[in-house]
Design an enzyme around this catalytic site. Structure first.
Site, PDB file in Angstrom:
ATOM      1  N   LYS A  52       0.841  -1.200   0.000  1.00 34.36           N
ATOM      2  CA  LYS A  52       0.000   0.000   0.000  1.00 34.36           C
ATOM      3  C   LYS A  52       0.880   1.255   0.000  1.00 34.36           C
ATOM      4  O   LYS A  52       0.616   2.218  -0.727  1.00 34.36           O
ATOM      5  CB  LYS A  52      -0.929  -0.021   1.216  1.00 34.36           C
ATOM      6  CG  LYS A  52      -1.982  -1.125   1.105  1.00 34.36           C
ATOM      7  CD  LYS A  52      -2.709  -1.454   2.410  1.00 34.36           C
ATOM      8  CE  LYS A  52      -3.613  -2.672   2.196  1.00 34.36           C
ATOM      9  NZ  LYS A  52      -4.275  -3.144   3.426  1.00 34.36           N
ATOM     10  N   GLN A  96      -4.151  -1.620   9.654  1.00 34.71           N
ATOM     11  CA  GLN A  96      -4.070  -2.963   9.069  1.00 34.71           C
ATOM     12  C   GLN A  96      -4.671  -3.993  10.027  1.00 34.71           C
ATOM     13  O   GLN A  96      -4.292  -4.069  11.191  1.00 34.71           O
ATOM     14  CB  GLN A  96      -2.601  -3.308   8.757  1.00 34.71           C
ATOM     15  CG  GLN A  96      -2.423  -4.636   8.039  1.00 34.71           C
ATOM     16  CD  GLN A  96      -3.061  -4.648   6.646  1.00 34.71           C
ATOM     17  OE1 GLN A  96      -2.972  -3.689   5.895  1.00 34.71           O
ATOM     18  NE2 GLN A  96      -3.733  -5.739   6.320  1.00 34.71           N
ATOM     19  N   ASP A 119     -10.829   2.711   4.218  1.00 33.32           N
ATOM     20  CA  ASP A 119     -11.175   1.283   4.151  1.00 33.32           C
ATOM     21  C   ASP A 119     -12.690   1.077   4.216  1.00 33.32           C
ATOM     22  O   ASP A 119     -13.173  -0.042   4.051  1.00 33.32           O
ATOM     23  CB  ASP A 119     -10.513   0.530   5.317  1.00 33.32           C
ATOM     24  CG  ASP A 119      -9.402  -0.394   4.840  1.00 33.32           C
ATOM     25  OD1 ASP A 119      -9.282  -0.582   3.613  1.00 33.32           O
ATOM     26  OD2 ASP A 119      -8.672  -0.931   5.684  1.00 33.32           O
TER      27      ASP A 119
END
Ligand code: NDP
Length: 283
Positions: A52, A96, A119
């Site tokens: 990412k 994460q 997200d």
């Protein structure tokens, strides 16, 4: 024999489009910034976060990496997220997952400001999706929708069968398919006669995490098959949730594993970060 829906190629196109948006933002003096939060030293998580951050750099976006020891408390992580919420150069925050026990992952995720929730996992983002309002959507379902669009297969009135009802994939993709006027059936571990249900799908999305659970013979002739699953076999191979070889003989389109949905997820995260920086999204 079904055509392979090449996620790597589509992801490259998405990245090029995001690159264009980044250039346009640069003219307004804005450099999209993604803060990444990695807790502990899980090797898979490290690889995901690394890709990412590299993705950001390749498109001229900034990333701000936070590597945190596994013994951090929930309160400390929430405080970090709140600090990132307040920093103007941070447009997106990625925590994460999974977070190591005993951290309360939900408390950390819900602390993310909706405007920076790239997200799409906060209840505000999920609620906006449910209500059909603009907002940041979860990356994997966004990537799936883009893959479907690339095929040109019409969704209006189509039967769409989603296997798996997680907040990360199953539920949001079901809502997005519904938004595009598919008739959606959402299956899970208690679904009776899964095979019969899958056979009704013009579009099948498998997001279960069980190797080859969806049998090739269940796939309707001419169906579009999206395999989200990533499962490692005893001999080290990666396989999806769909029995690929047989399914391909029946499907019109099918995503491979690897190289299907996976590459799309990171590309859509970059797209979300650029969108958040462009601030189309209200806080
Ligand atoms: P979860 O474990 O959160 O959810 C799995 C879902 O599958 C649950 O809803 C569960 O039902 C359902 N399920 C389990 N067993 C069966 C069964 N026998 N029949 C029908 N349904 C069943 O997984 P995720 O949604 O997070 O991930 C699914 C897969 O996708 C994983 O392999 C994951 O690695 C992969 N993934 C890939 C991504 C990518 O970028 N390519 C991104 C995210 C995930 P119930 O709710 O009843 O328990």
């Amino acid at each position: 024999m079904g055509e392979i829906l090449d996620g790597k190629a589509v992801a490259e196109r998405v990245r090029a489009e995001v690159g264009g948006r980044v250039a346009a933002l640069a003219e307004r003096g804005i450099v999209p910034g993604l803060a990444t939060v990695l807790v502990g030293d899980d090797p898979a998580s490290r690889v995901y976060v690394g890709s990412k951050e590299k993705g950001c750099a390749a498109l001229g976006m900034r990333s701000f990496g936070h590597r945190i020891a596994a013994d951090v408390t929930t309160a400390e992580l929430v405080a970090l997220v709140e600090e990132l919420n307040a920093r103007p150069e941070v447009h997106g925050i990625l925590v994460q997952l999974p977070l190591p026990a005993p951290i309360d992952a939900d408390a950390v995720i819900q602390a993310i400001a909706p405007a920076k929730d790239v997200d799409g996992l906060t209840v505000v983002s999920q609620g906006r999706l449910l209500a059909g309002r603009p907002g940041l959507r979860p990356c994997t379902p966004l990537g799936i929708m883009r893959l479907i669009t690339e095929t040109g297969v019409p969704l209006r009135g189509a039967g769409a069968v989603v296997v798996g009802r997680s907040l990360l994939v199953g539920k949001p993709i079901a809502l997005m398919l519904l938004e595009r006027h598919a008739t959606v059936t959402l299956c899970h571990s208690r679904t009776r006669d899964l095979g019969a249900v899958v056979r009704g799908g013009d579009v099948v999305v498998a997001a279960v995490g069980r190797p080859e659970l969806v049998r090739g013979e269940w796939i309707r002739e001419g169906a579009l098959v999206i395999d989200v699953g990533i499962n490692r076999t005893a001999d080290g191979r990666l396989v999806g949730d769909v029995e690929f070889a047989t399914a391909r003989t029946r499907a019109a389109w099918i995503t491979p594993v690897p190289g299907g949905v996976g590459p799309m997820t990171v590309a859509m995260l970059l797209a979300n970060t650029a969108a958040a920086a462009g601030a189309g999204i209200a806080a």
